[in-house]
Design an enzyme around this catalytic site. Structure first.
Site, PDB file in Angstrom:
ATOM      1  N   GLU A  43       0.842  -1.203   0.000  1.00 53.56           N
ATOM      2  CA  GLU A  43       0.000   0.000   0.000  1.00 53.56           C
ATOM      3  C   GLU A  43       0.880   1.257   0.000  1.00 53.56           C
ATOM      4  O   GLU A  43       0.509   2.288  -0.538  1.00 53.56           O
ATOM      5  CB  GLU A  43      -0.889   0.038   1.249  1.00 53.56           C
ATOM      6  CG  GLU A  43      -1.981  -1.007   1.291  1.00 53.56           C
ATOM      7  CD  GLU A  43      -2.646  -1.109   2.679  1.00 53.56           C
ATOM      8  OE1 GLU A  43      -3.758  -1.640   2.731  1.00 53.56           O
ATOM      9  OE2 GLU A  43      -2.051  -0.679   3.693  1.00 53.56           O
ATOM     10  N   THR A 100      -6.106   0.592   2.599  1.00 52.30           N
ATOM     11  CA  THR A 100      -7.190   0.087   1.755  1.00 52.30           C
ATOM     12  C   THR A 100      -8.352  -0.353   2.636  1.00 52.30           C
ATOM     13  O   THR A 100      -8.208  -0.518   3.846  1.00 52.30           O
ATOM     14  CB  THR A 100      -6.705  -1.096   0.906  1.00 52.30           C
ATOM     15  OG1 THR A 100      -6.222  -2.123   1.769  1.00 52.30           O
ATOM     16  CG2 THR A 100      -5.607  -0.670  -0.049  1.00 52.30           C
ATOM     17  N   LYS A 102     -14.846  -0.621   5.625  1.00 50.44           N
ATOM     18  CA  LYS A 102     -14.517  -1.683   6.596  1.00 50.44           C
ATOM     19  C   LYS A 102     -13.042  -2.029   6.430  1.00 50.44           C
ATOM     20  O   LYS A 102     -12.608  -2.415   5.346  1.00 50.44           O
ATOM     21  CB  LYS A 102     -15.371  -2.916   6.306  1.00 50.44           C
ATOM     22  CG  LYS A 102     -14.954  -4.154   7.076  1.00 50.44           C
ATOM     23  CD  LYS A 102     -15.829  -5.345   6.717  1.00 50.44           C
ATOM     24  CE  LYS A 102     -15.395  -6.592   7.462  1.00 50.44           C
ATOM     25  NZ  LYS A 102     -14.168  -7.210   6.880  1.00 50.44           N
ATOM     26  N   MET A 116      -9.008  -2.665   8.990  1.00 55.23           N
ATOM     27  CA  MET A 116      -8.461  -3.381  10.143  1.00 55.23           C
ATOM     28  C   MET A 116      -7.490  -2.596  11.028  1.00 55.23           C
ATOM     29  O   MET A 116      -6.853  -3.192  11.900  1.00 55.23           O
ATOM     30  CB  MET A 116      -7.759  -4.671   9.656  1.00 55.23           C
ATOM     31  CG  MET A 116      -8.696  -5.629   8.954  1.00 55.23           C
ATOM     32  SD  MET A 116      -7.892  -7.081   8.221  1.00 55.23           S
ATOM     33  CE  MET A 116      -7.204  -7.866   9.672  1.00 55.23           C
ATOM     34  N   GLU A 117      -7.360  -1.290  10.841  1.00 55.33           N
ATOM     35  CA  GLU A 117      -6.405  -0.525  11.667  1.00 55.33           C
ATOM     36  C   GLU A 117      -6.947   0.794  12.216  1.00 55.33           C
ATOM     37  O   GLU A 117      -6.478   1.277  13.260  1.00 55.33           O
ATOM     38  CB  GLU A 117      -5.122  -0.194  10.866  1.00 55.33           C
ATOM     39  CG  GLU A 117      -4.266  -1.391  10.503  1.00 55.33           C
ATOM     40  CD  GLU A 117      -4.701  -2.060   9.219  1.00 55.33           C
ATOM     41  OE1 GLU A 117      -5.447  -1.422   8.449  1.00 55.33           O
ATOM     42  OE2 GLU A 117      -4.323  -3.228   8.992  1.00 55.33           O
ATOM     43  N   ASP A 160     -12.053  -3.780  -2.300  1.00 56.35           N
ATOM     44  CA  ASP A 160     -12.993  -4.895  -2.488  1.00 56.35           C
ATOM     45  C   ASP A 160     -14.401  -4.514  -2.043  1.00 56.35           C
ATOM     46  O   ASP A 160     -14.582  -3.657  -1.181  1.00 56.35           O
ATOM     47  CB  ASP A 160     -12.519  -6.135  -1.717  1.00 56.35           C
ATOM     48  CG  ASP A 160     -12.254  -5.832  -0.257  1.00 56.35           C
ATOM     49  OD1 ASP A 160     -11.204  -5.238   0.052  1.00 56.35           O
ATOM     50  OD2 ASP A 160     -13.115  -6.153   0.578  1.00 56.35           O
TER      51      ASP A 160
HETATM   52  N1  SAH Z   1      -6.623  -5.328   0.374  1.00 56.56           N
HETATM   53  C1  SAH Z   1      -6.978  -6.732   0.384  1.00 56.56           C
HETATM   54  C2  SAH Z   1      -7.004  -7.261   1.757  1.00 56.56           C
HETATM   55  C3  SAH Z   1      -5.664  -7.359   2.342  1.00 56.56           C
HETATM   56  S1  SAH Z   1      -5.703  -7.898   3.969  1.00 56.56           S
HETATM   57  C4  SAH Z   1      -8.226  -7.044  -0.407  1.00 56.56           C
HETATM   58  O1  SAH Z   1      -8.410  -6.498  -1.450  1.00 56.56           O
HETATM   59  O2  SAH Z   1      -9.005  -7.880  -0.023  1.00 56.56           O
HETATM   60  C5  SAH Z   1      -6.485  -6.614   4.781  1.00 56.56           C
HETATM   61  C6  SAH Z   1      -5.775  -5.282   4.792  1.00 56.56           C
HETATM   62  O3  SAH Z   1      -6.418  -4.434   3.887  1.00 56.56           O
HETATM   63  C7  SAH Z   1      -5.888  -4.643   6.141  1.00 56.56           C
HETATM   64  O4  SAH Z   1      -4.760  -3.861   6.415  1.00 56.56           O
HETATM   65  C8  SAH Z   1      -7.179  -3.825   6.046  1.00 56.56           C
HETATM   66  O5  SAH Z   1      -7.070  -2.571   6.703  1.00 56.56           O
HETATM   67  C9  SAH Z   1      -7.407  -3.658   4.558  1.00 56.56           C
HETATM   68  N2  SAH Z   1      -8.675  -4.165   4.030  1.00 56.56           N
HETATM   69  C10 SAH Z   1      -9.001  -4.078   2.715  1.00 56.56           C
HETATM   70  N3  SAH Z   1     -10.220  -4.609   2.497  1.00 56.56           N
HETATM   71  C11 SAH Z   1     -10.694  -5.050   3.691  1.00 56.56           C
HETATM   72  C12 SAH Z   1     -11.904  -5.701   4.102  1.00 56.56           C
HETATM   73  N4  SAH Z   1     -12.871  -6.008   3.241  1.00 56.56           N
HETATM   74  N5  SAH Z   1     -12.055  -6.015   5.402  1.00 56.56           N
HETATM   75  C13 SAH Z   1     -11.076  -5.726   6.287  1.00 56.56           C
HETATM   76  N6  SAH Z   1      -9.919  -5.126   5.948  1.00 56.56           N
HETATM   77  C14 SAH Z   1      -9.706  -4.775   4.672  1.00 56.56           C
END
Ligand code: SAH
Length: 237
Positions: free
Chosen positions: A14, A91, A174, A176-177, A200
């Site tokens: 990222e 993200t 949504k 995770m930080e 996503d």
């Molecule tokens: N970016 C990836 C996910 C990577 S793992 C994707 O496209 O699915 C999750 C990391 O990306 C974490 O640092 C979180 O903050 C972020 N993230 C992206 N999409 C997320 C989702 N649907 N739920 C939780 N975290 C998400």
């Protein structure tokens, strides 16, 4: 004295575009910290910029995504750099009705958790959290963005109970930080601003997404995040 801005990011992928585009240099590891948080420093638009990453797990070789390392990264960087403003850039997932892939979401509302459920008086509100943001429309002048609620949990999936909480809180992004970084900034009384780019759609079966699409979205979203950060950093006075 120029303004010091600390940018907390979870994943190296990222952060790569913004580190390269700002031409930041990597700082040596701080020997006082047991755990290495990769840090990059430089100047941009008259501000001093430090980016601090969650770092990689030595056991599993992956980025230490999620709340614990985001909070540790934030606190140790606060102590070391005494920032005037903390940005959490990264993200997120979003409902397809709210945002397209790579859209930018920020927030003028408190950041909450969607997976801290403690149904005891007082603890319930403490667990969900409500950590303030310092949104300023001027920061986003000329930048397409969606202000909404950012909601944090430690899982990538979304069981029904989490979905219910997210809907109840009108969550838009949504991830995770964010709540962990916002809580740490709040503890030190430092202004906090989240900037997230959508990788996503959380209402579409994640299994349908193939690996190629994920990688494609990650780089597209990270590129958009970098462009947006550069424009926001320019706008901040
Ligand atoms: N970016 C990836 C996910 C990577 S793992 C994707 O496209 O699915 C999750 C990391 O990306 C974490 O640092 C979180 O903050 C972020 N993230 C992206 N999409 C997320 C989702 N649907 N739920 C939780 N975290 C998400």
């Amino acid at each position: 004295m120029s303004k010091r801005i600390l940018i907390i990011m979870a994943m190296a992928a990222e952060a790569r575009p913004i580190i390269d585009q700002l031409g930041l240099h990597e700082l040596p590891a701080n020997p006082q910290l047991q755990s290495h948080f990769p840090r990059f420093q430089g100047e941009f638009a008259g501000k001093e910029i430090v980016i601090s990453l969650n770092g990689k797990s030595t056991e599993y070789g992956v980025d230490r995504i999620g709340t614990e390392f985001a909070a540790l990264s934030t606190q140790s960087a606060i102590v070391e750099f005494a920032p005037d403003l903390i940005i959490n850039a990264g993200t997120c997932g979003a409902f397809s009705a709210d945002a397209d892939i790579a859209d930018i979401i920020t927030s003028d509302q408190p950041v909450v958790y969607h997976d801290h459920r403690v149904p005891l008086k007082g603890f319930d509100r403490f667990a969900m959290g409500a950590y303030p943001t310092a949104y300023c429309p001027e920061y986003f002048q000329g930048i397409e963005h969606k202000p909404g609620v950012i909601t944090t949990g430690n899982s990538l999936d979304m069981p029904d109970i989490d979905r219910q909480w997210i809907m109840q809180n009108q969550g838009m992004a949504k991830e995770m930080e964010c709540a962990a970084v916002a809580a740490t900034a709040h503890l030190y009384g430092i202004d906090f601003l989240p900037i997230k780019s959508v990788t996503d759609h959380i209402d579409i079966d994640i299994e349908l997404d193939n690996v190629e699409q994920f990688l494609n979205n990650l780089s597209k979203a990270s590129q958009k995040l970098s462009e947006t950060l550069i424009r926001v950093l320019t706008n901040i006075k």
